[in-house]
Design a protein around this motif. Structure first.
Motif, PDB file in Angstrom:
ATOM      1  N   VAL A  26       0.710  -1.219  -0.034  1.00 17.93           N
ATOM      2  CA  VAL A  26       0.253   0.048  -0.045  1.00 17.93           C
ATOM      3  C   VAL A  26       0.915   1.343  -0.067  1.00 17.93           C
ATOM      4  CG1 VAL A  26      -1.554   1.278   1.293  1.00 17.93           C
ATOM      5  CG2 VAL A  26      -1.936  -1.160   1.104  1.00 17.93           C
ATOM      6  N   LYS A  27       1.990   1.251   0.820  1.00 13.39           N
ATOM      7  CA  LYS A  27       2.627   2.525   0.949  1.00 13.39           C
ATOM      8  C   LYS A  27       3.555   2.710  -0.389  1.00 13.39           C
ATOM      9  CE  LYS A  27       2.936   3.834   5.194  1.00 13.39           C
ATOM     10  NZ  LYS A  27       3.053   5.208   5.733  1.00 13.39           N
ATOM     11  N   LEU A  28       3.804   1.376  -1.042  1.00 10.31           N
ATOM     12  CA  LEU A  28       4.289   1.594  -2.386  1.00 10.31           C
ATOM     13  C   LEU A  28       3.627   1.994  -3.365  1.00 10.31           C
ATOM     14  CD1 LEU A  28       6.433  -1.264  -3.918  1.00 10.31           C
ATOM     15  CD2 LEU A  28       5.136  -0.047  -5.299  1.00 10.31           C
ATOM     16  N   VAL A  29       2.286   1.828  -3.294  1.00  8.60           N
ATOM     17  CA  VAL A  29       1.450   2.631  -4.327  1.00  8.60           C
ATOM     18  C   VAL A  29       1.105   3.872  -3.951  1.00  8.60           C
ATOM     19  CG1 VAL A  29      -0.869   2.491  -5.305  1.00  8.60           C
ATOM     20  CG2 VAL A  29       0.100   0.237  -4.808  1.00  8.60           C
ATOM     21  N   ILE A  30       0.987   4.272  -2.965  1.00 13.30           N
ATOM     22  CA  ILE A  30       1.069   5.474  -2.456  1.00 13.30           C
ATOM     23  C   ILE A  30       2.270   6.599  -2.924  1.00 13.30           C
ATOM     24  CG2 ILE A  30       1.137   7.128  -0.435  1.00 13.30           C
ATOM     25  CD1 ILE A  30      -0.533   5.213   1.270  1.00 13.30           C
TER      26      ILE A  30
END
Lengths: 111, 765, 136
Positions: A26-30
């Protein structure tokens, strides 16, 4: 204004890259989202800021004295929509990966 | 000419369709193409021979000086007739040979394309076009050599051929670019006016080396000869075509074409003569040692190519004529021999002389007669055309301007080997005393022998009446120099030194053959294989793969983060270096203006950003992300981009929506970074952020003078009738780009669609 | 997660948003707006409706499936290039109708193209978001 915006863009990039190197999906996509935003703003700032005056021809058809550059705006507009597609695709991909057993974080992709 | 090339290309694409209709008769149908070309050009030539050179031109891309300009002079015509004439025979032969084989349609499609490329190559006049055709022959021959792609050997040979010839192609490109740098000319026929400029230029040696490298790799000269014997993996019709009239002759053609431009200097002569001489001998010796019929022929081709390079290297009048005559002679006998080797291989089941059954001549008398006819020409025995060409070659080396004696010895030695090879081909193959009985061998269909019969008889006919070719050769020779006198070819030159040398080589050849039989010399790899260039190729090939594997292991760890990190770090280093080296830090202080509202907005945005970064909760970092998005959209709004503001706002909302929808199906907890990772990532990301800020400072330092902005301002209402310039750009001025973009979007949506629905039976969307 | 307020609101908001999105599309040539924004707005409207009533119900109410809307949009965008090809031998050269309709903007191929963009973007928003709305 360009001065402050340049710093802002730099910080956005830094934040985006910091998240891009994250182990969490999720952090990566953010991170991808933030980098996309930062890039849009980068192009925009590079085209110079003109306050309050959009790239519109006057009502009578004459060219206004001062107006924002339409070219970067046109570039960004399409890039934004495509960016949305990419972000959504990445997110859905990771969700699918999560449905596969044992892939819960980015490092699991190596398996 | 242009029409003819394009027709062939289009026809080649239609071959698989033709195959559907005509089945295995397609080949004979296709043979009509080269036959028509051959007849038409021959007719043109006989009708209008003084009208040389013919020129045609079709603009392709004038900005890059790129056009299909075609040019037909004597030299092109000679090659054109060879390619189309032999080509027609090859089709007839291949029609029988390939009958019932897999991928029949594909084979003839590539073969036709290959022929088109070859014809284009000899006709093209703009060197960019020449290069396009040059590479096209490399690629199509790659496909032809690797035709039996199930076999590892074929794939390997195809790779080798492609790598070697495309390496040469690159060298050629470099050479031609250098030529254009010196002269500024793209048209080859005009280049001869610049020969003095070129030859006195300091770039002359690099040019010569590059062009020669291109020609040598294509024409399989030592030390690049090794790909040619391996190319035997191709079906025999292809080998016959590659060796006799095409592919390897492309390099020869190129040397001939460039000889009036960069030729006839000491460097040229030394380079070409040395390479040619060495190749002649190496090829002849290797051929002598071969047991495999096709290999033997392949090495003899290398040797023959060496002879041609040598003669164009010498560049005297006699040499030019000898070289051109030998091209024809070689094309005729080599295509015949190859086709027959194919027949023997197919009917007797082996290419190896040692494995052939005994007394083959009884089983295949026609093959025996034809092989003998062609081999006699090969060995240079009267009254075949090979003899005429050989006489001229002897004449050439006797009157060579330098090192005449060495060249004579080399030529006689090569001739000796050729005579021995002739005996191996005609005698060893067909009159073996031992070996299997080979009862079930049949001769094969009549049509199988038709094509080699024609080429073999042509060799005999031109041997008896060589004067028929005089005019053609004289025209071709005129390409080399304007004032070259016409020459009449004759079978009988009288008792002279050349004849004596010829006879000497024949006697020596007989002796050598006798010795080979008497002492039963078995073919061995021998000392040559130690320094054999194909080994060097192999080392290089393996080395590159090993290097690739090593660096893949080092860099591609399999962790996505490290890929990103490597990429980003490289960007940081390279871009940072370039930035500080070229631009340096510049800050325009006049842009430090800010309203209070902006400042508040900025602070909120940065706080939200920080929270996005470090929040332990996914949903929180998501919400703060949307705050950042709103701040950005307000920036757009206040900076004269309302379109962007609305779009950005909507996108931001939708992105967060997608996130929220997906989030509750993912684990709540965030997997944290390790402490080391924190510092390392912070370093990289802050570094890039800083660099970006500095770059932006630098960009905004100078006032912008955009002609585009002015253009759109003036024209968007007048021409495109719109007042919103952004929209006008998107849907009118740059509409094709937008069309591309929505296509990308649609494809992306299909990706999502596939991803979501891949396991479901009924899709709802 | 059905909520009466949301259901009723969505029912009335959807036509308004659709109308607004078409309005954005039409004014795009002179004022802020255009196919991209319009398409996003329309998409957002349907997403809201799907939130309230479920994806199945939403799709039942539509004439076309979202993927087909994308295809239709691409087709329209492509076709808008053809008049220019015919009249001026230049693909996508703008072609304007000679008459005017009183409350509409000037009609021509750029507007048609923008309508294509509108449809593509609208469809994409639905394709991306709808599969994630599941009633559970």
């Amino acid at each position: 204004m360009e001065f402050f915006l340049s710093i802002f863009v730099g910080l956005l990039f830094a934040a985006g890259i910091y998240l891009l190197l994250h182990r969490d999906f999720v952090k990566l996509v953010i991170g991808i989202v933030i980098i996309g935003n930062a890039t849009a703003l980068f192009i925009f700032v590079a085209g110079r800021i003109v306050r309050q005056a959009g790239p519109f021809i006057k009502e009578d058809g004459s060219v206004p004295e001062s107006f924002a550059d339409p070219v970067p705006q046109a570039l960004i507009l399409t890039a934004l929509v495509i960016g949305f597609g990419i972000q959504a695709f990445a997110l859905l991909l990771f969700k699918k990966l999560y449905d596969v057993p044992k892939i819960h974080q980015v490092d699991d992709l190596k398996k | 000419m242009i029409v003819c090339i394009f027709t062939i290309v289009i026809l080649s694409l239609a071959v698989p369709l033709l195959y559907k209709v005509f089945g295995s008769k397609t080949a004979y149908l296709l043979a009509i193409i080269p036959a028509v070309i051959f007849t038409w050009f021959l007719y043109q030539y006989l009708q209008f021979s003084p009208a040389f050179p013919l020129q045609e031109s079709l603009t392709w891309n004038p900005y890059f000086n790129l056009n299909f300009s075609f040019y037909l002079d004597g030299l092109s015509l000679l090659f054109l007739l060879l390619i189309s004439g032999i080509g027609a025979m090859i089709y007839v032969y291949a029609g029988y040979y390939m009958k019932g084989k897999a991928y029949y349609g594909r084979f003839f499609m590539i073969l036709t394309l290959f022929m088109a490329a070859m014809l284009g190559l000899v006709l093209a006049n703009n060197w960019l076009t020449v290069l396009v055709f040059w590479e096209l022959t490399s690629i199509t021959s790659f496909l032809l050599i690797g035709y039996e792609h199930e076999k590892k050997k074929a794939r390997y040979a195809a790779w080798q051929g492609l790598l070697v010839t495309s390496f040469g192609g690159l060298a050629l490109l470099a050479g031609l670019v250098l030529i254009t740098i010196v002269t500024g000319e793209y048209t080859i026929s005009e280049l001869s006016n610049f020969s003095d400029t070129l030859q006195s230029s300091t770039l002359y040696l690099p040019i010569l080396l590059c062009v020669a490298l291109g020609a040598f790799t294509k024409s399989a000269q030592v030390p690049f000869h090794f790909w040619l014997p391996n190319a035997m993996a191709a079906p025999t019709p292809v080998s016959a075509f590659l060796h006799s009239a095409t592919m390897v002759k492309a390099g020869i053609y190129f040397l001939a074409r460039f000889s009036p431009i960069i030729g006839n200097t000491i460097e040229w002569q030394i380079l070409l003569c040395a390479t040619g001489g060495l190749t002649m001998l190496t090829g002849a010796i290797m051929a002598f040692k071969s047991d495999n019929l096709k290999k033997l022929l392949a090495y003899s081709t290398i040797s023959a190519l060496g002879i041609m390079v040598l003669s164009f290297g010498l560049g005297t009048e006699a040499a030019v004529y000898a070289g051109l005559a030998y091209i024809i002679a070689h094309a005729l006998y080599k295509s015949t021999l190859f086709m027959l080797a194919g027949i023997i291989d197919k009917q007797a089941g082996t290419k190896k002389i040692s494995e052939l059954p005994r007394n083959l001549y009884k089983k295949m008398p026609a093959a025996f007669i034809l092989v003998t006819l062609a081999a006699l020409s090969f060995g240079g025995i009267a009254p075949f055309f090979g003899f005429v060409a050989k006489e001229m070659l002897m004449e050439m080396v006797l009157h060579a301007p330098f090192f005449s004696s060495i060249l004579v010895i080399v030529m006689v030695l090569t001739g000796t080997f050729f005579v021995t090879l002739l005996l191996i081909l005609a005698h060893s193959t067909f009159f073996k005393k031992k070996g299997k009985a080979g009862r079930n061998i049949i001769a094969g269909g009549t049509i199988f022998y038709l094509a080699p019969l024609v080429t073999a008889l042509a060799g005999l006919y031109f041997g008896l009446f060589p004067d028929q070719l005089s005019e053609l050769l004289s025209n071709a020779a005129a390409t080399f120099a304007n004032n070259i006198p016409e020459k009449h070819l004759a079978l009988w030159h009288g008792w002279n030194m050349a004849l004596a040398l010829s006879i000497l080589s024949i006697i020596a050849g007989l002796g050598l053959y006798w010795a080979k039989i008497a002492f039963n010399w078995k073919p061995k790899a021998g000392f040559l294989s130690l320094i054999y260039p194909s080994n060097i190729y192999q080392y290089l090939f393996n080395g590159v793969i090993k290097l690739g594997e090593w660096q893949t292991r080092k860099i591609q760890t399999g962790y996505l983060r490290y890929y990103a990190m490597f990429t980003l770090f490289t960007i940081l280093l390279l871009a940072g270096f370039t930035f500080f080296y070229k631009a340096g830090i510049r800050i325009n202080t006049s842009t430090i203006d800010v309203y209070l509202i902006d400042l508040i907005l900025g602070i909120i945005a940065l706080l939200a950003l920080a929270y996005t970064l470090f929040s332990p909760s996914k949903i929180d970092s998501l919400l703060s992300l949307s705050i950042v998005g709103i701040a950005i959209s307000i920036i757009f709004f206040t900076s004269g981009a309302p379109d962007l503001a609305i779009t950005f706002f909507l996108i931001d909302t939708l992105t967060v929506t997608v996130f929220v929808l997906i989030l509750h199906k993912l684990p709540k907890k965030i997997i944290p970074k390790t402490t080391i990772a924190r510092y390392r990532d912070a370093f990289i990301s802050l570094g890039i952020g800083l660099l970006i800020t500095l770059i932006l400072f630098s960009i905004t330092y100078d006032p912008l003078t955009s002609r585009l902005k002015q253009f759109y301002a003036e024209n968007s209402y007048n021409i495109a009738k719109g007042k919103n310039m952004v929209n006008v750009i998107l849907v009118d001025f740059r509409v094709l780009d937008t069309f591309g973009e929505i296509t990308v979007l649609a494809i992306g949506a299909l990706g999502v669609f596939a991803l979501v629905n891949y396991s479901k039976k009924n899709t709802i969307l | 997660m059905k909520s009466l307020i949301l259901t009723i609101t969505a029912k009335y908001i959807l036509p308004v948003m659709m109308l607004f999105s078409v309005f954005l599309l039409m004014r795009g040539h002179h004022l802020p707006g255009g196919g991209f924004v319009g398409g996003l707005t329309a998409g957002a409207g349907f997403v809201l409706y799907a939130f309230a009533n479920g994806v199945e119900v939403t799709l039942e109410k539509m004439w076309l499936r979202p993927v087909k809307i994308i295809a239709l949009g691409l087709l329209i965008a492509f076709l808008s290039g053809l008049p220019g090809l015919i009249t001026e031998a230049s693909f996508f050269k703008a072609y304007w109708l000679p008459w005017e309709v009183f409350f509409l903007p000037k009609l021509g191929t750029p507007l048609l193209f923008d309508a294509g963009v509108y449809l593509v973007v609208w469809g994409i928003v639905m394709v991306i978001i709808f599969p994630n709305i599941t009633e559970d």
